[in-house]
Design a protein around this motif. Structure first.
Motif, short mmCIF file in Angstrom:
data_model
loop_
_atom_site.label_atom_id
_atom_site.label_comp_id
_atom_site.label_asym_id
_atom_site.label_seq_id
_atom_site.Cartn_x
_atom_site.Cartn_y
_atom_site.Cartn_z
N THR A 51 10.42 50.76 15.18
CA THR A 51 9.59 51.67 15.90
C THR A 51 8.68 52.60 15.33
OG1 THR A 51 11.38 53.10 16.37
CG2 THR A 51 11.58 51.21 17.78
N LEU A 52 8.92 53.06 14.01
CA LEU A 52 8.23 53.98 13.32
C LEU A 52 7.49 53.25 12.01
CD1 LEU A 52 7.73 56.97 12.80
CD2 LEU A 52 9.96 57.27 11.53
N TRP A 53 8.38 52.60 11.06
CA TRP A 53 7.87 52.56 9.83
C TRP A 53 6.45 51.72 9.84
CZ3 TRP A 53 8.15 56.25 6.63
CH2 TRP A 53 9.44 56.81 6.65
N PRO A 54 6.37 50.58 10.61
CA PRO A 54 5.16 49.59 10.57
C PRO A 54 3.94 50.66 10.83
CG PRO A 54 6.69 48.43 11.84
CD PRO A 54 7.39 49.90 11.52
N PHE A 55 3.95 51.43 11.75
CA PHE A 55 2.67 51.99 11.76
C PHE A 55 2.45 53.28 10.87
CE2 PHE A 55 5.08 51.46 15.85
CZ PHE A 55 4.01 50.52 16.77
N ALA A 65 27.38 47.36 5.92
CA ALA A 65 26.10 46.95 5.67
C ALA A 65 25.26 45.95 6.65
CB ALA A 65 25.57 46.79 4.14
N LYS A 66 26.13 44.75 6.68
CA LYS A 66 25.95 44.00 7.63
C LYS A 66 25.90 44.21 8.98
CE LYS A 66 27.69 39.96 4.55
NZ LYS A 66 28.65 39.05 4.49
N HIS A 67 27.00 45.01 9.23
CA HIS A 67 27.09 45.48 10.88
C HIS A 67 26.05 46.30 11.04
CE1 HIS A 67 28.88 46.80 14.58
NE2 HIS A 67 28.66 47.93 13.90
N GLU A 68 25.37 47.19 10.32
CA GLU A 68 24.28 48.36 10.48
C GLU A 68 22.79 47.54 10.40
OE1 GLU A 68 26.70 52.53 9.28
OE2 GLU A 68 25.23 51.51 7.86
N PHE A 69 22.79 46.56 9.60
CA PHE A 69 21.52 46.00 9.29
C PHE A 69 20.50 45.92 10.44
CE2 PHE A 69 18.54 42.57 8.20
CZ PHE A 69 17.86 43.36 7.14
N TRP A 70 20.80 44.88 11.23
CA TRP A 70 19.89 44.70 12.26
C TRP A 70 19.69 46.10 13.24
CZ3 TRP A 70 16.48 41.48 11.82
CH2 TRP A 70 16.50 40.43 11.05
N PRO A 71 20.51 46.84 13.75
CA PRO A 71 20.28 47.68 14.60
C PRO A 71 19.23 48.78 13.80
CG PRO A 71 22.43 47.26 14.74
CD PRO A 71 21.99 46.52 13.70
N MET A 72 19.54 49.12 12.57
CA MET A 72 18.68 50.06 11.74
C MET A 72 17.19 49.30 11.31
SD MET A 72 21.32 51.67 8.95
CE MET A 72 19.90 52.46 7.95
N MET A 73 17.23 48.14 11.30
CA MET A 73 15.75 47.60 11.17
C MET A 73 15.05 47.42 12.35
SD MET A 73 15.08 46.21 8.11
CE MET A 73 14.07 44.75 8.21
N GLN A 74 15.62 47.34 13.37
CA GLN A 74 15.06 47.17 14.83
C GLN A 74 14.57 48.76 15.12
OE1 GLN A 74 18.02 45.57 17.18
NE2 GLN A 74 17.01 43.68 16.95
N ALA A 75 15.45 49.78 14.76
CA ALA A 75 15.04 51.12 14.94
C ALA A 75 13.82 51.44 14.19
CB ALA A 75 16.15 51.98 14.82
N GLY A 76 13.98 50.96 12.70
CA GLY A 76 12.76 51.26 11.78
C GLY A 76 11.27 50.68 12.33
#
Length: 199
Positions: free
Chosen positions: A160-164, A147-158
């Protein structure tokens, strides 16, 4: 008749299963291999969604109740009628519910947006990683490392979509149920990305 939380969970599960099937098709196409459905990840995505959707629905309901998107003000027609002392027009507007109009509460909308894109996004990202680490049979300690390893890449990818999607939902869509539908439709695209990531 099922409750809104049940309806949104079912609809979200169907869209998540669809996104995983599409991701499997894309993977097969890119690798030039025959398309055969692996039902295990489909089931995993549906199971995770069944567990995560109700708390997300309650989170969105809490945000809306704590920070309502809209507030009522006298309509411009009602203000004009009042200025003219036109009691007849005011009575008509009251009977036809035209005396008040809804306005977007910008501060509440921005507050919900910020809470959703911080607390909500962090919780969803961590829970997703932990759940799928568990599905792979990892123990708790290994799941936390994953979870720690995946956290920032997934947040950064998110981001690109979820704020909009979040801003559109809070600013334009009126009900939590409809926001869930918009979120689920956006989740179809996001689910394809996650399925490819987990594939």
């Amino acid at each position: 008749m099922p409750s809104p939380i049940v309806n949104t969970t079912i609809q979200s599960c169907v869209l998540n299963a669809t996104s995983n099937l599409i991701a499997q098709f894309i993977t097969a196409y890119k690798s030039n291999s025959p398309y055969t459905i692996n039902w295990v990840p489909v089931f995993q995505f549906v199971l995770f969604n069944t567990i995560s959707n109700p708390p997300n629905f309650l989170w969105q309901s809490f945000l809306e109740s704590a920070f309502p998107s809209n507030y009522l003000v006298p309509s411009s027609a009602a203000i004009h009628a009042a200025a003219e002392n036109d009691e007849k027009e005011l009575d008509r507007e009251e009977k036809t519910h035209e005396i008040l109009e809804s306005k977007l509460h910008i501060q509440n909308t921005l507050t919900k947006f910020l809470l959703d894109q911080t607390i909500g996004a962090v919780a969803n990202t961590l829970l997703f990683s932990l759940a799928f680490a568990g599905f792979r049979g990892q123990g708790y300690a290994d799941a936390v490392v994953t979870a720690k390893h995946e956290f920032w890449p997934m947040m950064q990818a998110g981001w690109t979509l979820w704020p909009f999607v979040s801003l559109l939902n809070f600013a334009v869509v009126k009900s939590v149920e409809m926001r869930s539908l918009v979120g689920s439709l956006a989740g179809l695209v996001w689910g394809i990305y996650l399925s490819l990531l987990k594939g």
